[in-house]
Design a protein around this motif. Structure first.
Motif, PDB file in Angstrom:
ATOM      1  N   ASN A   2       0.733  -1.347   0.208  1.00  0.00           N
ATOM      2  CA  ASN A   2      -0.008  -0.109  -0.154  1.00  0.00           C
ATOM      3  C   ASN A   2       0.785   1.204  -0.111  1.00  0.00           C
ATOM      4  O   ASN A   2       0.595   2.281   0.754  1.00  0.00           O
ATOM      5  N   GLY A   3       1.919   1.236  -0.744  1.00  0.00           N
ATOM      6  CA  GLY A   3       2.824   2.262  -0.800  1.00  0.00           C
ATOM      7  C   GLY A   3       3.509   2.710   0.319  1.00  0.00           C
ATOM      8  O   GLY A   3       4.310   3.787   0.207  1.00  0.00           O
ATOM      9  N   LYS A   4       3.976   1.689   1.019  1.00  0.00           N
ATOM     10  CA  LYS A   4       4.782   1.649   2.227  1.00  0.00           C
ATOM     11  C   LYS A   4       6.037   0.808   2.230  1.00  0.00           C
ATOM     12  O   LYS A   4       5.810  -0.325   1.665  1.00  0.00           O
ATOM     13  N   LEU A   5       7.257   1.061   2.301  1.00  0.00           N
ATOM     14  CA  LEU A   5       8.217   0.239   2.345  1.00  0.00           C
ATOM     15  C   LEU A   5       8.359  -0.464   3.595  1.00  0.00           C
ATOM     16  O   LEU A   5       8.065   0.017   4.787  1.00  0.00           O
ATOM     17  N   HIS A   6       8.840  -1.737   3.414  1.00  0.00           N
ATOM     18  CA  HIS A   6       9.145  -2.697   4.520  1.00  0.00           C
ATOM     19  C   HIS A   6      10.317  -3.469   4.154  1.00  0.00           C
ATOM     20  O   HIS A   6      10.382  -3.793   2.922  1.00  0.00           O
ATOM     21  N   ASN A   7      11.075  -4.078   5.106  1.00  0.00           N
ATOM     22  CA  ASN A   7      11.889  -5.109   5.048  1.00  0.00           C
ATOM     23  C   ASN A   7      13.122  -4.672   3.902  1.00  0.00           C
ATOM     24  O   ASN A   7      13.622  -5.224   3.212  1.00  0.00           O
ATOM     25  N   VAL A   8      13.667  -3.364   4.144  1.00  0.00           N
ATOM     26  CA  VAL A   8      14.632  -2.926   2.925  1.00  0.00           C
ATOM     27  C   VAL A   8      15.904  -3.460   3.600  1.00  0.00           C
ATOM     28  O   VAL A   8      16.495  -3.574   4.589  1.00  0.00           O
ATOM     29  N   ARG A   9      16.614  -4.362   2.636  1.00  0.00           N
ATOM     30  CA  ARG A   9      17.933  -4.769   2.857  1.00  0.00           C
ATOM     31  C   ARG A   9      18.621  -4.874   1.647  1.00  0.00           C
ATOM     32  O   ARG A   9      18.647  -4.820   0.632  1.00  0.00           O
ATOM     33  N   GLY A  25       8.124   1.374   7.095  1.00  0.00           N
ATOM     34  CA  GLY A  25       6.866   1.625   7.105  1.00  0.00           C
ATOM     35  C   GLY A  25       6.699   3.121   6.429  1.00  0.00           C
ATOM     36  O   GLY A  25       5.685   3.748   6.529  1.00  0.00           O
ATOM     37  N   TYR A  26       7.909   3.658   5.824  1.00  0.00           N
ATOM     38  CA  TYR A  26       7.914   4.966   5.220  1.00  0.00           C
ATOM     39  C   TYR A  26       7.092   5.200   3.868  1.00  0.00           C
ATOM     40  O   TYR A  26       7.284   3.921   3.274  1.00  0.00           O
ATOM     41  N   ASP A  27       6.761   6.233   3.784  1.00  0.00           N
ATOM     42  CA  ASP A  27       6.162   6.204   2.274  1.00  0.00           C
ATOM     43  C   ASP A  27       6.949   6.045   1.113  1.00  0.00           C
ATOM     44  O   ASP A  27       7.961   6.857   1.182  1.00  0.00           O
ATOM     45  N   ALA A  28       6.765   5.408   0.242  1.00  0.00           N
ATOM     46  CA  ALA A  28       7.710   4.867  -0.663  1.00  0.00           C
ATOM     47  C   ALA A  28       8.009   6.183  -1.619  1.00  0.00           C
ATOM     48  O   ALA A  28       8.998   6.416  -1.922  1.00  0.00           O
ATOM     49  N   ARG A  29       7.096   6.917  -2.019  1.00  0.00           N
ATOM     50  CA  ARG A  29       7.187   8.139  -2.828  1.00  0.00           C
ATOM     51  C   ARG A  29       8.002   9.186  -2.110  1.00  0.00           C
ATOM     52  O   ARG A  29       8.885   9.641  -2.649  1.00  0.00           O
ATOM     53  N   GLN A  30       7.869   9.216  -1.088  1.00  0.00           N
ATOM     54  CA  GLN A  30       8.643  10.175   0.109  1.00  0.00           C
ATOM     55  C   GLN A  30      10.215   9.927  -0.006  1.00  0.00           C
ATOM     56  O   GLN A  30      11.150  10.721   0.007  1.00  0.00           O
ATOM     57  N   GLN A  34      20.313   4.326  -5.796  1.00  0.00           N
ATOM     58  CA  GLN A  34      20.051   2.949  -6.422  1.00  0.00           C
ATOM     59  C   GLN A  34      18.731   2.738  -5.771  1.00  0.00           C
ATOM     60  O   GLN A  34      17.993   2.062  -6.263  1.00  0.00           O
ATOM     61  N   LEU A  35      18.659   2.477  -4.326  1.00  0.00           N
ATOM     62  CA  LEU A  35      17.130   2.224  -3.745  1.00  0.00           C
ATOM     63  C   LEU A  35      16.098   2.892  -4.178  1.00  0.00           C
ATOM     64  O   LEU A  35      15.050   2.369  -4.960  1.00  0.00           O
ATOM     65  N   ALA A  36      16.296   4.211  -4.348  1.00  0.00           N
ATOM     66  CA  ALA A  36      15.292   5.224  -5.009  1.00  0.00           C
ATOM     67  C   ALA A  36      14.845   4.852  -6.317  1.00  0.00           C
ATOM     68  O   ALA A  36      13.784   4.909  -6.568  1.00  0.00           O
ATOM     69  N   ARG A  37      15.924   4.566  -7.076  1.00  0.00           N
ATOM     70  CA  ARG A  37      15.599   4.442  -8.418  1.00  0.00           C
ATOM     71  C   ARG A  37      14.920   2.751  -8.723  1.00  0.00           C
ATOM     72  O   ARG A  37      13.801   2.726  -9.262  1.00  0.00           O
TER      73      ARG A  37
END
Length: 86
Positions: free
Chosen positions: A22-29, A47-52, A72-75
Motif C-alpha cells: 500500500n505504498g509503504k516500504l518494509h524489509n529494506v535490505r 513503514g515509510y511512504d515509498a514516494r517520499q 540505487q534504492l530510490a531508483r
C-alpha cells in the motif's frame, strides 16, 4: 505485499530488496555496501511512504561516484511504483 529485488549499478552493494505494501516500504535490505549505513537506511525506511523515500534519496552520491546505495534504492523503488501502477 510484494517483494522486489534490485541489482544496483556503480555501488558496492550487490543487491537491494524491499517489500511494498500500500505504498509503504518494509524489509529494506542490502547485500554488500557499508553495513552501518545500509542497515540504518533500512531501519529508517520501515513503514515509510515509498514516494517520499524516493524524493529524499534519489540523487544522493557516494564520494566521487554519480550514485550511491541510497540513490540505487530510490531508483528501484521508483521502478516498482511504476510497475504497481500497471
Amino acid at each position: 505485499m510484494k517483494t522486489y529485488h534490485v541489482r544496483p549499478r556503480g555501488v558496492c552493494s550487490q543487491e537491494i530488496s524491499f517489500d511494498l505494501d500500500n505504498g509503504k516500504l518494509h524489509n529494506v535490505r542490502f547485500v554488500g555496501g557499508c553495513p552501518g549505513n545500509t542497515s540504518a537506511i533500512g531501519k529508517l525506511l520501515e513503514g515509510y511512504d515509498a514516494r517520499q523515500a524516493v524524493s529524499i534519496l534519489k540523487g544522493n552520491k557516494c564520494g566521487l561516484r554519480s550514485t550511491s546505495c541510497a540513490d540505487q534504492l530510490a531508483r528501484g523503488v521508483e521502478q516498482a511504483l511504476e510497475e504497481e501502477k500497471q
